[in-house]
Design an enzyme around this catalytic site. Sequence first.
Site, PDB file in Angstrom:
ATOM      1  N   LYS A  16      -4.533  35.175  48.296  1.00  0.00           N
ATOM      2  CA  LYS A  16      -5.304  35.995  49.249  1.00  0.00           C
ATOM      3  C   LYS A  16      -6.568  36.577  48.615  1.00  0.00           C
ATOM      4  O   LYS A  16      -7.630  36.586  49.227  1.00  0.00           O
ATOM      5  CB  LYS A  16      -4.464  37.191  49.753  1.00  0.00           C
ATOM      6  CG  LYS A  16      -3.274  36.836  50.594  1.00  0.00           C
ATOM      7  CD  LYS A  16      -2.556  38.090  51.082  1.00  0.00           C
ATOM      8  CE  LYS A  16      -2.003  38.972  49.978  1.00  0.00           C
ATOM      9  NZ  LYS A  16      -0.922  38.362  49.211  1.00  0.00           N
ATOM     10  N   THR A  17      -6.437  37.071  47.396  1.00  0.00           N
ATOM     11  CA  THR A  17      -7.584  37.735  46.765  1.00  0.00           C
ATOM     12  C   THR A  17      -8.674  36.728  46.432  1.00  0.00           C
ATOM     13  O   THR A  17      -9.861  37.002  46.624  1.00  0.00           O
ATOM     14  CB  THR A  17      -7.125  38.503  45.507  1.00  0.00           C
ATOM     15  OG1 THR A  17      -6.139  39.453  45.908  1.00  0.00           O
ATOM     16  CG2 THR A  17      -8.278  39.216  44.840  1.00  0.00           C
ATOM     17  N   LYS A  33      -9.689  46.939  50.168  1.00  0.00           N
ATOM     18  CA  LYS A  33      -8.251  46.796  49.893  1.00  0.00           C
ATOM     19  C   LYS A  33      -7.652  48.175  50.163  1.00  0.00           C
ATOM     20  O   LYS A  33      -7.780  49.087  49.323  1.00  0.00           O
ATOM     21  CB  LYS A  33      -8.072  46.392  48.413  1.00  0.00           C
ATOM     22  CG  LYS A  33      -6.636  46.327  47.947  1.00  0.00           C
ATOM     23  CD  LYS A  33      -6.013  44.979  48.166  1.00  0.00           C
ATOM     24  CE  LYS A  33      -4.569  44.962  47.669  1.00  0.00           C
ATOM     25  NZ  LYS A  33      -3.921  43.664  47.917  1.00  0.00           N
ATOM     26  N   GLU A 100      -8.124  43.200  52.853  1.00  0.00           N
ATOM     27  CA  GLU A 100      -6.957  42.486  52.310  1.00  0.00           C
ATOM     28  C   GLU A 100      -5.726  43.377  52.314  1.00  0.00           C
ATOM     29  O   GLU A 100      -5.723  44.464  51.723  1.00  0.00           O
ATOM     30  CB  GLU A 100      -7.226  41.992  50.878  1.00  0.00           C
ATOM     31  CG  GLU A 100      -6.038  41.199  50.340  1.00  0.00           C
ATOM     32  CD  GLU A 100      -6.182  40.743  48.892  1.00  0.00           C
ATOM     33  OE1 GLU A 100      -7.298  40.725  48.349  1.00  0.00           O
ATOM     34  OE2 GLU A 100      -5.120  40.405  48.301  1.00  0.00           O
ATOM     35  N   ALA A 102      -1.475  43.850  51.448  1.00  0.00           N
ATOM     36  CA  ALA A 102      -0.703  43.633  50.211  1.00  0.00           C
ATOM     37  C   ALA A 102       0.482  42.745  50.554  1.00  0.00           C
ATOM     38  O   ALA A 102       1.154  42.966  51.566  1.00  0.00           O
ATOM     39  CB  ALA A 102      -0.228  44.965  49.644  1.00  0.00           C
TER      40      ALA A 102
HETATM   41  N1  LIG Z   1      -7.819  28.241  44.688  1.00  0.00           N
HETATM   42  C1  LIG Z   1      -7.309  28.637  43.523  1.00  0.00           C
HETATM   43  N2  LIG Z   1      -7.530  27.941  42.385  1.00  0.00           N
HETATM   44  C2  LIG Z   1      -7.015  28.325  41.218  1.00  0.00           C
HETATM   45  N3  LIG Z   1      -6.241  29.427  41.041  1.00  0.00           N
HETATM   46  C3  LIG Z   1      -5.981  30.177  42.141  1.00  0.00           C
HETATM   47  C4  LIG Z   1      -6.493  29.827  43.426  1.00  0.00           C
HETATM   48  N4  LIG Z   1      -6.054  30.754  44.318  1.00  0.00           N
HETATM   49  C5  LIG Z   1      -5.320  31.630  43.630  1.00  0.00           C
HETATM   50  N5  LIG Z   1      -5.268  31.303  42.320  1.00  0.00           N
HETATM   51  C6  LIG Z   1      -4.559  32.041  41.249  1.00  0.00           C
HETATM   52  O1  LIG Z   1      -3.250  32.348  41.724  1.00  0.00           O
HETATM   53  C7  LIG Z   1      -2.897  33.676  41.369  1.00  0.00           C
HETATM   54  C8  LIG Z   1      -2.617  34.490  42.626  1.00  0.00           C
HETATM   55  O2  LIG Z   1      -3.795  34.562  43.383  1.00  0.00           O
HETATM   56  P1  LIG Z   1      -4.214  35.880  44.174  1.00  0.00           P
HETATM   57  O3  LIG Z   1      -5.471  35.547  44.913  1.00  0.00           O
HETATM   58  O4  LIG Z   1      -4.252  37.063  43.283  1.00  0.00           O
HETATM   59  O5  LIG Z   1      -2.973  36.022  45.188  1.00  0.00           O
HETATM   60  P2  LIG Z   1      -2.568  37.191  46.188  1.00  0.00           P
HETATM   61  O6  LIG Z   1      -3.798  38.015  46.447  1.00  0.00           O
HETATM   62  O7  LIG Z   1      -2.070  36.473  47.402  1.00  0.00           O
HETATM   63  O8  LIG Z   1      -1.471  37.965  45.519  1.00  0.00           O
HETATM   64  C9  LIG Z   1      -4.049  34.241  40.544  1.00  0.00           C
HETATM   65  O9  LIG Z   1      -3.768  34.036  39.182  1.00  0.00           O
HETATM   66  C10 LIG Z   1      -5.230  33.391  40.987  1.00  0.00           C
HETATM   67  O10 LIG Z   1      -6.228  33.294  39.997  1.00  0.00           O
HETATM   68 MG   LIG Z   2      -4.212  40.075  46.320  1.00  0.00          MG
END
Ligand SMILES: Nc1ncnc2c1ncn2[C@@H]1O[C@H](COP(=O)(O)OP(=O)(O)O)[C@@H](O)[C@H]1O
Ligand SMILES: [Mg+2]
Length: 214
Positions: A16-17, A33, A100, A102
Amino acid sequence: MSARIVVTGTDTDVGKTVFAAGLTGLLRASYWKPVQAGLGGETDSETVRRLGDVSPGRILPETWRLNTPASPHHAAAIDGVVIVPEDLTVPNVDGPLIIEGAGGVLVPLTRTTTFADVFARWKLAVVLCARTRLGAINHTLLSLEALRARSVPVLGVAFIGDAEPETESIIRELGGTKILGRLPVLDPLSPATLRQAFNTAFQPCDFLTAQSSD
Ligand SMILES: Nc1ncnc2c1ncn2[C@@H]1O[C@H](COP(=O)(O)OP(=O)(O)O)[C@@H](O)[C@H]1O
Ligand SMILES: [Mg+2]
């Protein structure tokens, strides 16, 4: 009023982030956030600022910053903080705003209120982020049902991961939802690779039509 878009997902760690960083960059939006649970490493706001190449002024302050990486209802209790979901009002900013949540849609903010309940009160369009890997179909369809049960408008599903056309098509059919695009796994994941991949994978017009309900 510019677009106000909620980014949620089927789970924590689905991307998501990273998606929100790409979208904030693509739309030249602001990012908010509301509840950050876990202050140990880089926060989501910091990640979006770095990966989306977003100026600090367009990163709005979190309403609640909780120390423990846990469900907000639990993280708040550990910190001795009382979350009042009714106090979460969408900030007034010029231009588009990406918000965003959680974890997933039914993550509790308090013992009686989930994120989906707050999204329903806001009446803002939601993007559901989902991985393409095994398990995605069930998690995505369940999340869509939970959103629809609360009459939350769903803009569509954004996939993250390797191409799985059958997964995408069955979710489109059974979920009755638009597929907004798919962000591949990026290696390296940098502001430049994210911007480039995002420009290819998603259309700004799919998001800019999401208006505030007021
Ligand atoms: N498109 C992508 N390519 C490579 N790594 C990704 C990608 N999307 C997410 N990640 C990695 O996956 C992990 C979780 O992503 P994150 O965006 O923080 O998830 P969420 O916000 O849903 O908890 C992080 O380490 C992020 O860098
Ligand atoms: Mg996140």
